[in-house]
Design a protein around this motif. Sequence first.
Motif, short mmCIF file in Angstrom:
data_model
loop_
_atom_site.label_atom_id
_atom_site.label_comp_id
_atom_site.label_asym_id
_atom_site.label_seq_id
_atom_site.Cartn_x
_atom_site.Cartn_y
_atom_site.Cartn_z
N MET A 85 -0.44 -9.32 23.91
CA MET A 85 0.85 -8.83 24.39
C MET A 85 1.88 -8.93 23.28
O MET A 85 1.97 -9.92 22.57
N GLY A 86 2.68 -7.88 23.13
CA GLY A 86 3.69 -7.88 22.08
C GLY A 86 4.98 -8.53 22.52
O GLY A 86 5.85 -8.85 21.72
N LYS A 87 5.15 -8.75 23.85
CA LYS A 87 6.38 -9.35 24.33
C LYS A 87 6.08 -10.48 25.28
O LYS A 87 5.10 -10.48 26.02
N GLU A 88 6.89 -11.48 25.26
CA GLU A 88 6.81 -12.59 26.19
C GLU A 88 8.21 -12.84 26.73
O GLU A 88 9.17 -12.96 25.96
N LEU A 89 8.31 -12.90 28.06
CA LEU A 89 9.59 -13.13 28.73
C LEU A 89 10.64 -12.10 28.30
O LEU A 89 11.81 -12.41 28.15
N GLY A 90 10.17 -10.85 28.11
CA GLY A 90 11.10 -9.76 27.80
C GLY A 90 11.54 -9.70 26.36
O GLY A 90 12.33 -8.85 25.99
N LYS A 91 11.04 -10.61 25.49
CA LYS A 91 11.46 -10.61 24.09
C LYS A 91 10.26 -10.30 23.20
O LYS A 91 9.15 -10.76 23.47
N PRO A 92 10.47 -9.54 22.12
CA PRO A 92 9.37 -9.27 21.19
C PRO A 92 8.82 -10.58 20.63
O PRO A 92 9.56 -11.51 20.35
N TYR B 77 7.60 -12.49 11.47
CA TYR B 77 7.18 -11.12 11.77
C TYR B 77 7.40 -10.82 13.25
O TYR B 77 6.77 -11.43 14.12
N ARG B 78 8.29 -9.88 13.54
CA ARG B 78 8.59 -9.53 14.92
C ARG B 78 7.78 -8.29 15.32
O ARG B 78 7.96 -7.21 14.75
N LEU B 79 6.87 -8.47 16.29
CA LEU B 79 6.08 -7.35 16.78
C LEU B 79 6.98 -6.41 17.57
O LEU B 79 7.71 -6.83 18.46
N MET B 80 6.88 -5.11 17.26
CA MET B 80 7.74 -4.12 17.92
C MET B 80 6.98 -3.27 18.93
O MET B 80 7.36 -3.19 20.09
N SER B 81 5.90 -2.62 18.49
CA SER B 81 5.17 -1.74 19.39
C SER B 81 3.77 -1.50 18.83
O SER B 81 3.57 -1.51 17.61
N PRO B 82 2.78 -1.26 19.71
CA PRO B 82 1.42 -0.97 19.23
C PRO B 82 1.36 0.43 18.64
O PRO B 82 1.99 1.37 19.13
N LEU B 83 0.62 0.58 17.54
CA LEU B 83 0.44 1.87 16.88
C LEU B 83 -0.88 2.52 17.23
O LEU B 83 -0.97 3.73 17.43
N SER B 84 -1.95 1.72 17.26
CA SER B 84 -3.27 2.26 17.55
C SER B 84 -4.18 1.11 17.96
O SER B 84 -3.87 -0.07 17.76
N ALA C 24 5.70 -3.77 13.09
CA ALA C 24 6.42 -5.04 13.12
C ALA C 24 7.51 -5.02 12.06
O ALA C 24 7.58 -4.12 11.23
N HIS C 25 8.38 -6.03 12.13
CA HIS C 25 9.46 -6.15 11.15
C HIS C 25 9.43 -7.54 10.53
O HIS C 25 9.37 -8.55 11.24
N ASP C 26 9.45 -7.57 9.20
CA ASP C 26 9.49 -8.82 8.46
C ASP C 26 10.95 -9.25 8.34
O ASP C 26 11.72 -8.66 7.59
N LEU C 27 11.32 -10.29 9.10
CA LEU C 27 12.71 -10.73 9.13
C LEU C 27 13.13 -11.35 7.80
O LEU C 27 14.30 -11.26 7.41
N ARG C 28 12.20 -11.95 7.09
CA ARG C 28 12.55 -12.61 5.84
C ARG C 28 12.88 -11.60 4.74
O ARG C 28 13.88 -11.72 4.03
N LEU C 29 12.01 -10.58 4.59
CA LEU C 29 12.23 -9.57 3.54
C LEU C 29 12.90 -8.30 4.07
O LEU C 29 13.15 -7.37 3.30
N ARG C 30 13.17 -8.26 5.38
CA ARG C 30 13.89 -7.14 6.00
C ARG C 30 13.22 -5.80 5.71
O ARG C 30 13.84 -4.87 5.20
N ARG C 31 11.94 -5.73 6.06
CA ARG C 31 11.19 -4.50 5.89
C ARG C 31 10.20 -4.36 7.05
O ARG C 31 9.76 -5.35 7.64
N ASP C 32 9.87 -3.12 7.36
CA ASP C 32 8.86 -2.87 8.38
C ASP C 32 7.47 -3.06 7.77
O ASP C 32 7.23 -2.73 6.60
N VAL C 33 6.57 -3.59 8.57
CA VAL C 33 5.19 -3.79 8.15
C VAL C 33 4.29 -3.39 9.32
O VAL C 33 4.74 -3.21 10.45
N SER C 34 3.01 -3.20 9.03
CA SER C 34 2.02 -3.04 10.09
C SER C 34 1.17 -4.30 10.14
O SER C 34 0.89 -4.91 9.09
N ILE C 35 0.80 -4.70 11.33
CA ILE C 35 0.02 -5.93 11.51
C ILE C 35 -1.19 -5.62 12.38
O ILE C 35 -1.05 -5.09 13.48
N LYS C 36 -2.36 -5.96 11.86
CA LYS C 36 -3.58 -5.79 12.64
C LYS C 36 -3.88 -7.07 13.41
O LYS C 36 -4.02 -8.15 12.83
#
Length: 296
Positions: free
Chosen positions: A1-8, A15-22, A32-44
């Motif tokens: 699950m990408g969200k728990e209690l309504g929060k990503p 790394y904040r999971l945003m939405s499933p891609l595939s 996902a979004h890397d909060l430390r480097l402020r960039r989007d990433v993909s996470i398997k």
Amino acid sequence: MGKELGKPRLLGGRYRLMSPLSRDSAGIMWRAHDLRLRRDVSIKEVQPPFRGNGADLGHARRRALREARSAGRLSHPAVISVHDLLEERGRLWIVMEMLEALTLRETVEHLGHLPIRWTAWIGFQLLAGLRHAHGAGVLHRDIHPGNILLTGERVVLSGFGIAALNGDPSVSTTIPISCSPAYVAPERLRGMPASPAADLWSFGASLYFAVEGRAPYPESDGLSALERVTGGEPDPPVRAGPLLQVLEGLLRRDPGGRVIADHAARLLSQVLRTEGVVVGPPQLPVTRLPPDAFTV
């Protein structure tokens, strides 16, 4: 699950999971979004296979480590970049660069087949990354159109889940069920170990698919693998034109007679020049797209 209690969900505190891609048999790919480097990433999110009465977590861990370490030791624009590997809450997560891309399979399924100049350009780019991997001692072992990403500016080889170090005696010669049989070299179907030549056969089969719109062997026919072991040959390509010499050299049954990567790169650069596409020397990555690249 990408969200728990309504929060990503937040992984590793950054790394904040945003939405499933595939999703496929190997796992779920997340935006996902890397909060430390402020960039989007993909996470398997690696999905463990089920054996017996439960999930084989040990197999999943070994596969994830192999994928992250194999791709992580490579640095090339034609190879997917791996940033991090996490183990959290009993699951494994591989953090990679975020690419807005279609796979070669998706592109060909949409267009029917690709023109010769596009196919040659894709091959030239991809082969540069594959030569880099082989030079670093990494065998991909699972090259097929679904693992080749097209961004419009880059061709990127992904899917290093069953990659291995060349000559590693601990790697099984068994072909994983997740492999696409139509793109597995004939010698591997006979039980021989993976090699750079086997990767080149799979690379050639992917180029065949791109220019012809179909695999060199039927993808849905379970008997095709047996036919290949006993000497069956693929149908000759009909749309390849000047790519014919490249495809025939890469798809030779005998790995000892197969063209090597350097020769294939030179042949592809010759095809591109014939098609009016300016490229640099084969040992350098291509920086200029062919005319009308990836447009209908």
